[in-house]
Structure formats: C-alpha cells, structure tokens
Design an enzyme around this catalytic site. Sequence first.
Site, PDB file in Angstrom:
ATOM      1  N   LYS A 209      80.359 -49.801  28.922  1.00 38.09           N
ATOM      2  CA  LYS A 209      80.960 -48.472  29.156  1.00 38.09           C
ATOM      3  C   LYS A 209      80.079 -47.367  28.582  1.00 38.09           C
ATOM      4  O   LYS A 209      80.016 -46.256  29.123  1.00 38.09           O
ATOM      5  CB  LYS A 209      82.361 -48.406  28.542  1.00 38.09           C
ATOM      6  CG  LYS A 209      83.453 -48.739  29.521  1.00 38.09           C
ATOM      7  CD  LYS A 209      83.684 -50.216  29.752  1.00 38.09           C
ATOM      8  CE  LYS A 209      83.095 -50.812  30.971  1.00 38.09           C
ATOM      9  NZ  LYS A 209      83.328 -52.258  31.114  1.00 38.09           N
TER      10      LYS A 209
ATOM     11  N   HIS B 109     101.010 -30.716  37.391  1.00 40.48           N
ATOM     12  CA  HIS B 109     100.086 -30.225  38.409  1.00 40.48           C
ATOM     13  C   HIS B 109      99.060 -29.314  37.752  1.00 40.48           C
ATOM     14  O   HIS B 109      99.439 -28.478  36.932  1.00 40.48           O
ATOM     15  CB  HIS B 109     100.845 -29.440  39.479  1.00 40.48           C
ATOM     16  CG  HIS B 109      99.929 -28.769  40.473  1.00 40.48           C
ATOM     17  ND1 HIS B 109      99.296 -29.486  41.466  1.00 40.48           N
ATOM     18  CD2 HIS B 109      99.521 -27.484  40.587  1.00 40.48           C
ATOM     19  CE1 HIS B 109      98.537 -28.659  42.173  1.00 40.48           C
ATOM     20  NE2 HIS B 109      98.650 -27.443  41.661  1.00 40.48           N
TER      21      HIS B 109
ATOM     22  N   LYS C 141      80.428 -66.918  14.474  1.00 37.66           N
ATOM     23  CA  LYS C 141      79.072 -67.492  14.363  1.00 37.66           C
ATOM     24  C   LYS C 141      77.988 -66.423  14.299  1.00 37.66           C
ATOM     25  O   LYS C 141      76.925 -66.647  13.735  1.00 37.66           O
ATOM     26  CB  LYS C 141      78.809 -68.500  15.469  1.00 37.66           C
ATOM     27  CG  LYS C 141      78.597 -67.941  16.830  1.00 37.66           C
ATOM     28  CD  LYS C 141      78.177 -69.061  17.770  1.00 37.66           C
ATOM     29  CE  LYS C 141      77.846 -68.485  19.118  1.00 37.66           C
ATOM     30  NZ  LYS C 141      77.172 -69.365  20.007  1.00 37.66           N
TER      31      LYS C 141
ATOM     32  N   GLY D 259      83.606 -58.897  16.598  1.00 35.85           N
ATOM     33  CA  GLY D 259      83.950 -58.185  17.842  1.00 35.85           C
ATOM     34  C   GLY D 259      83.676 -58.964  19.107  1.00 35.85           C
ATOM     35  O   GLY D 259      84.096 -58.561  20.186  1.00 35.85           O
TER      36      GLY D 259
ATOM     37  N   GLY E  31      78.907 -57.167  38.005  1.00 35.35           N
ATOM     38  CA  GLY E  31      77.785 -56.846  38.899  1.00 35.35           C
ATOM     39  C   GLY E  31      77.862 -55.416  39.399  1.00 35.35           C
ATOM     40  O   GLY E  31      76.853 -54.698  39.436  1.00 35.35           O
TER      41      GLY E  31
END
Length: 465
Positions: A50, A443, A33, A38, A185
């Site tokens: 983000k 590591h 619409k 997306g 939130g």
Amino acid sequence: MQYNVTVIGSGPGGYVAAIRCAQLGFKTVIIEKYDTLGGTCLNVGCIPSKALLDSSEHFINAKEHFKEHGIDIPAPKVNIKQMIKRKEDVVKSNVDGIAFLMKKNKIDVFHGMGSFVDKNTILVKSTDGKETKVATEKVIIATGSKPTPLPFAPFDKKRIISSTEALTLTEIPSHLIVIGGGVIGMELGSVYARLGSKVTVVEFLDSLIPTMDGTMGKELQKVAKKMGMDIYLGHKVTAVENKGKEILLKAEAKDGKVLELKGDYCLVSIGRRPYTEGLGLEKVGIETEKGQIPVDDHLKTKVDNIYAIGDVIKGAMLAHKAEEEGVFVAEQMAGQKPHVNYLLIPGVVYTWPEVASVGYTEEHLKSQGRAYKTGSFPYKALGRARASMDTDGLVKILADKQTDEILGVHIIGARAADMIAAGVTAMEFRASAEDVSRMSHAHPTYMEAVKEACLSATENRPIHL
Ligand code: FAD
C-alpha cells in the site's frame, strides 16, 4: 519457562491472538523466526504494497492530473530509491508498533524458529544457535504462507520474482510481465505501470481477480487497459526462462495459439501456499491436507490444546480474516462464545480505482439457483466523483428477490476499500436494500452511489440516473 498460551508466528493472526490472550489474563509468549514482528502483512505484504501504491498514485496524479486541476509543475520524475526508502520507513514504524504492543501487553517475545517437541513443549532456535524450551498449556499456530512458485520456473529472486522482491526493486522495469491477474498481481502491476513500466498480465482463467464478482473483473480490465497494461486472459504459461537481463515467456491460449513475450522482470503471483516447514508437526501427529493445517469449527487441530489460524488454514488469505480468527481462538480459550462470520469477510484490491466486495457474488447466487435482483450505479453519475475526476467505476448490489435482503455488495471505484465497511455493517444487521436506500447519506460523497444502487435494486428508481 511456563506459559498459558504460546503463539507461533507474529503476523496479523499471531500478534492479534497474543494481544487478545494477554487481555484475557493468559500468560502469553509469541515466537517469530524473523527479527521483526508483523509477519507477511507488515513486512512484505499489505503495508509495503500500500505504501508503494500510494506513492505511485501520487506520481501519476502529479504527472497526469494536476494540470487539469490548475496546478502547473515541472514534469515530475520518479526517485525509486526514495520511494523504496519511504516504504521501508513505513514498514519500520509499523513493525516497531507491534513490538511496543507486545511490551504494553506484557507478552514475551522470542525471535527464532519455533518447533514442537511435544504438544506442551516448543523449542525455539534463534539464528545465533541459542535454544530455548517453552512449556505451554495451549498453542496457537499462526505461521502464515509463502508465495507459490511455478513448478517449471522457480523464483531466482533476480528476474523471476515474487511479491517480496517486487517490493524492493531498485530500478523500474522496462517491461514487467505479471503471471496471475489476482489481487497481488494487479496491485503490484499497477504500481509499476504508473511508474512507467510496460506491464503485461497473463492470467490462466477468463477473468481478472477471478474470485470476485465477474462485473468487478470486467471493470478492472477496462481500467487496467486505460493505464496501458496488456492483459491476456485464458492463457496458460508453459515456460519462463531467465536469459540474464531478459525474460522469455511462453503461454498457450485455449485455441492452442502460442504467445511469446520478452520482458526484463517476471512477477509470479499465482497464489500463496500455507507455511509449515520446520514446525515439527509430525511430533504432535498433525498432518497437513493440501498444505493446510486441518482444523474444526473451533479452529482446533486434532490435538486438543493446539489451534491454528490465518493463512496456514483454510479460507481467504487475508490479514483481517487472520485477525478475527486470532480473537476467536483467544476468546474460546477463555470460555467465551465468539463467532466469525466468514461470509462477511470483505475482500479488497487496492488498485486505483479500488475494488471491494462482501457477501455473495452474482456467479455464486446463479450457481445456487437463488432468486436475486441487482441494482447498480455508475460513479460517473456522482457529483463527488466528478468533482475529484474519479469517475471510473460502479456500485453493484445483489439482493434477495423476495425479501430484498442484501446478499452482496461489490464496488469498483475511488475509496471502495473504506466504503465496503458500510456493506459489511448492512449485511451483518441483515438490512434490506430498501433499508439502506431510506437512510440519509451525506452529500456529496461516494457513499451516495451505494444508496442509489440500493434504490436501483429495490425498486429500480435511482434518483440521479
Ligand atoms: P503471516 O502474516 O504470513 O505471518 C506468519 C509469521 O509466522 C511470519 O512472520 C513467519 O516468519 C512466522 N513463522 C512461520 N513459521 C514459523 C516458525 N516455525 N517459528 C516462528 N515463526 C514462524 N491481506 C489483506 O488483508 N490486505 C491486503 O492489502 C493484503 N495485501 C497483501 C499484499 C501482498 C504483497 C501479500 C504478499 C499479501 C497481502 N495480504 C493482504 C495477505 C496478508 O499478508 C496475509 O493474509 C496475512 O499476513 C496472513 O497473516 P498470518 O498471521 O496468517 O500469517
């Protein structure tokens, strides 16, 4: 126009379903619409949030942490207009990418409101009034969700806002009141807290991010407090009033005490509700239940050729859940036997540090009376975390008491969002905590905390603690 499959809605559920349908040889059309593809995720959800989280994280690092790293710069200032513009550029490149993928996969795209005429015909009404009828063998409904308003204080989109408006503010609120301490939130609250707003979160339940493992909520609360956020748990908001440039909020604590707050913006993030308006479900005899479209285990509605996926049906409202369901439905239509493991859909909160979880929570295991053991490892004991001064957080592993099979992985800490994939992999292959603890982990990496937490769960013998 005759199609094998018509997809209504182009969010991550719809566009992924359409691509998989096209890959499997179905003549496919997608109806959206809005002018861009997306859905919520790319336009007003995952991606823009983000983008702002990252920008605000850069700002706070420049402001508070560069100095310790030996980088001296003049005090940085926020240019909110540029921040929002960059976010919009990011959104544009993503939504353009989806349009490209539709072309590449020879999927027809119609922009307009799609509604059922009957079970094999969809009417598309575009904003310029043009009407097109699409004849189709099968339909996938992927119409997503919308923010839920407070019944007594609807969104005015100026001061009482949803996540959509919070992503496009042109000024930094001086006091942002956030109703709802869930994922959205906390993410958007932390964006504005970093940019300099006073942020107060009012949550009805007794924990932040209440659907996640309780330890995560507690740890996130510590982090939020460190950021200067005020958090009120166990408070029921009873009134929100827009007084022009000021918001007045009243909430009641469990002991009846009334909390009164004044702010300039109020973000209502109390959840989202499935979106089916204007879809004409009544034309095909589908009735919603609690707003959701009911589906069976094959994600089929009560009508033989109509499926539904994503936020509009039951389950977690997450982009990757919708995507998996899109693939699942397409492959079933092609006669394959796909599977979605709902237990292993990870959940992530992109605050900093991030929170990420997969599998069962400790609360769930307790309620089921399942015998389990836990192992955890704090980030502050991790060389990699110290090197980058990201020492807040921990990894918590839940494993079956007898078999040692991993039942849940819960991480709060830097890069948790990416690390959780290792938890999903381990659990998908039904690894034991010992299996993971015996694998070599590079590591210095944050992933070493997962290995150590597994060592701790399996035999209570972490190396670095
Ligand atoms: P949607 O993405 O909502 O798409 C539905 C589409 O259908 C919309 O484009 C809509 O316009 C269209 N449509 C509806 N009705 C019709 C009709 N009749 N005709 C034509 N088109 C129609 N999830 C994550 O996994 N990770 C995150 O980090 C994350 N962050 C989020 C942040 C925010 C601020 C918000 C709001 C959500 C976030 N989510 C996140 C949730 C995620 O966006 C949704 O779970 C996901 O978009 C659902 O996908 P969907 O395909 O079911 O529906």
